[in-house]
Enzyme design. Structure first.
Site, PDB file in Angstrom:
ATOM      1  N   SER A   9      44.730  36.096  36.298  1.00 34.34           N
ATOM      2  CA  SER A   9      45.546  36.836  36.889  1.00 34.34           C
ATOM      3  C   SER A   9      46.734  37.093  36.551  1.00 34.34           C
ATOM      4  CB  SER A   9      44.801  37.238  38.201  1.00 34.34           C
ATOM      5  OG  SER A   9      45.816  37.749  38.895  1.00 34.34           O
ATOM      6  N   MET A  38      47.211  47.908  40.938  1.00 34.20           N
ATOM      7  CA  MET A  38      46.724  48.671  42.766  1.00 34.20           C
ATOM      8  C   MET A  38      48.113  49.695  43.253  1.00 34.20           C
ATOM      9  SD  MET A  38      47.429  45.137  44.013  1.00 34.20           S
ATOM     10  CE  MET A  38      47.131  42.918  44.100  1.00 34.20           C
ATOM     11  N   MET A  69      42.365  48.482  41.075  1.00 35.76           N
ATOM     12  CA  MET A  69      42.136  48.611  43.043  1.00 35.76           C
ATOM     13  C   MET A  69      43.437  49.739  43.729  1.00 35.76           C
ATOM     14  SD  MET A  69      42.873  44.834  43.651  1.00 35.76           S
ATOM     15  CE  MET A  69      43.670  44.471  42.241  1.00 35.76           C
TER      16      MET A  69
HETATM   17  C1  DX5 Z   1      44.294  40.619  44.478  1.00 35.25           C
HETATM   18  C2  DX5 Z   1      43.254  40.730  42.536  1.00 35.25           C
HETATM   19  C3  DX5 Z   1      43.062  39.154  42.521  1.00 35.25           C
HETATM   20  C4  DX5 Z   1      44.771  37.732  42.700  1.00 35.25           C
HETATM   21  C5  DX5 Z   1      44.130  36.556  42.664  1.00 35.25           C
HETATM   22  O1  DX5 Z   1      43.664  41.718  45.117  1.00 35.25           O
HETATM   23  O2  DX5 Z   1      42.397  41.478  42.500  1.00 35.25           O
HETATM   24  O3  DX5 Z   1      43.168  39.690  40.967  1.00 35.25           O
HETATM   25  O4  DX5 Z   1      45.630  38.364  41.679  1.00 35.25           O
HETATM   26  O5  DX5 Z   1      45.006  35.989  42.928  1.00 35.25           O
HETATM   27  P1  DX5 Z   1      44.022  34.182  43.102  1.00 35.25           P
HETATM   28  O6  DX5 Z   1      43.712  33.530  42.444  1.00 35.25           O
HETATM   29  O7  DX5 Z   1      45.996  33.595  43.924  1.00 35.25           O
HETATM   30  O8  DX5 Z   1      43.665  34.463  44.493  1.00 35.25           O
HETATM   31 ZN    ZN Z   2      41.892  41.348  40.363  1.00 31.60          ZN
END
Ligand code: DX5
Ligand code: ZN
Length: 219
Positions: A9, A38, A69
């Site tokens: 990510s 986001m 999101m």
């Molecule tokens: C959170 C995102 C994830 C995030 C995961 O809202 O959708 O993709 O980047 O991050 P980690 O692996 O740090 O939980």
């Molecule tokens: Zn994500």
């Protein structure tokens, strides 16, 4: 799908040098990369939009796994498809007419996916499974990286796998949030095909070694 895929990510990458991060991931043997879009409404955080993805598309051959999101994502599907998203994932909670949006993603030539927040029942995607390339199970409340995995999401993964098998669908399962080297194997055993990792990946360079370590931990 042969074996587990790790989709790092970019939320945890260095935003000031995204093109170089993408090149480093490709050199490290990574095949997918996860984009967290986001809007400050669906989630309490703002990141990047289609213009950034389009600019980076010219610099990378990685599979762009785009996690929206955002509220009413149907409004922006075309922009993300044009930007070069290989897969577009929308949240079931953010779209009233989910089937329409899923069909639209496929019509535009991207792979359709639906994400579910941790508490959202699997029933919301049951009838859509044959149309979906994957279902993304959020294993933290979306909005931020570095949160702790919510334990009941392991059982949810198993139940989704059973639902997919019972329906005879080919839908893949992606897990996003709090994925680590420690819980990766259990998630793979529960039926996960794609593991997203932000903080547990980018904080541990070099990327090739980290990718190899993840693969070793889940196989
Ligand atoms: C959170 C995102 C994830 C995030 C995961 O809202 O959708 O993709 O980047 O991050 P980690 O692996 O740090 O939980
Ligand atoms: Zn994500």
């Amino acid at each position: 799908m042969a074996g587990i895929v790790l989709s790092p990510s970019l939320l945890s990458a260095d935003f000031s040098r995204l093109a170089r991060e993408l090149a480093a991931l490709e050199e490290a043997g990574v095949s997918w990369v996860h984009w967290d879009v986001m809007d400050g409404r669906f989630v309490p955080n703002i990141t990047m939009g289609p213009a950034v993805i389009a600019a980076c598309r010219k610099e990378s051959k990685l599979f762009f796994d785009v996690h929206l999101m955002i509220e009413k994502p149907g409004r922006f599907i075309e922009q993300f498809a044009d930007a070069g998203a290989d897969l577009i994932c929308v949240h079931a909670e953010a779209e009233t007419h989910l089937e329409r949006t899923v069909s639209e993603i496929a019509r535009l030539g991207a792979r359709p996916a639906v994400a579910l927040n941790p508490h959202t029942p699997l029933a919301l995607v049951e009838y859509l499974l044959p149309q979906l390339h994957l279902v993304l199970i959020m294993s933290v409340n979306p909005g931020f990286g570095g949160q702790k995995f919510i334990p009941f999401c392991l059982d949810k993964t198993r139940r989704l796998k059973d639902m997919i098998t019972a329906r005879g669908a080919a839908t893949l399962i992606e897990i996003d949030g709090g994925v680590t080297l420690k819980n990766g194997a259990a998630l793979a055993a529960a039926g996960a095909d794609i593991l997203v990792s932000g903080s547990a990946f980018f904080a541990f360079p070099p990327y090739r070694q980290r990718h190899d370590a993840f693969m070793a931990a889940v196989s």
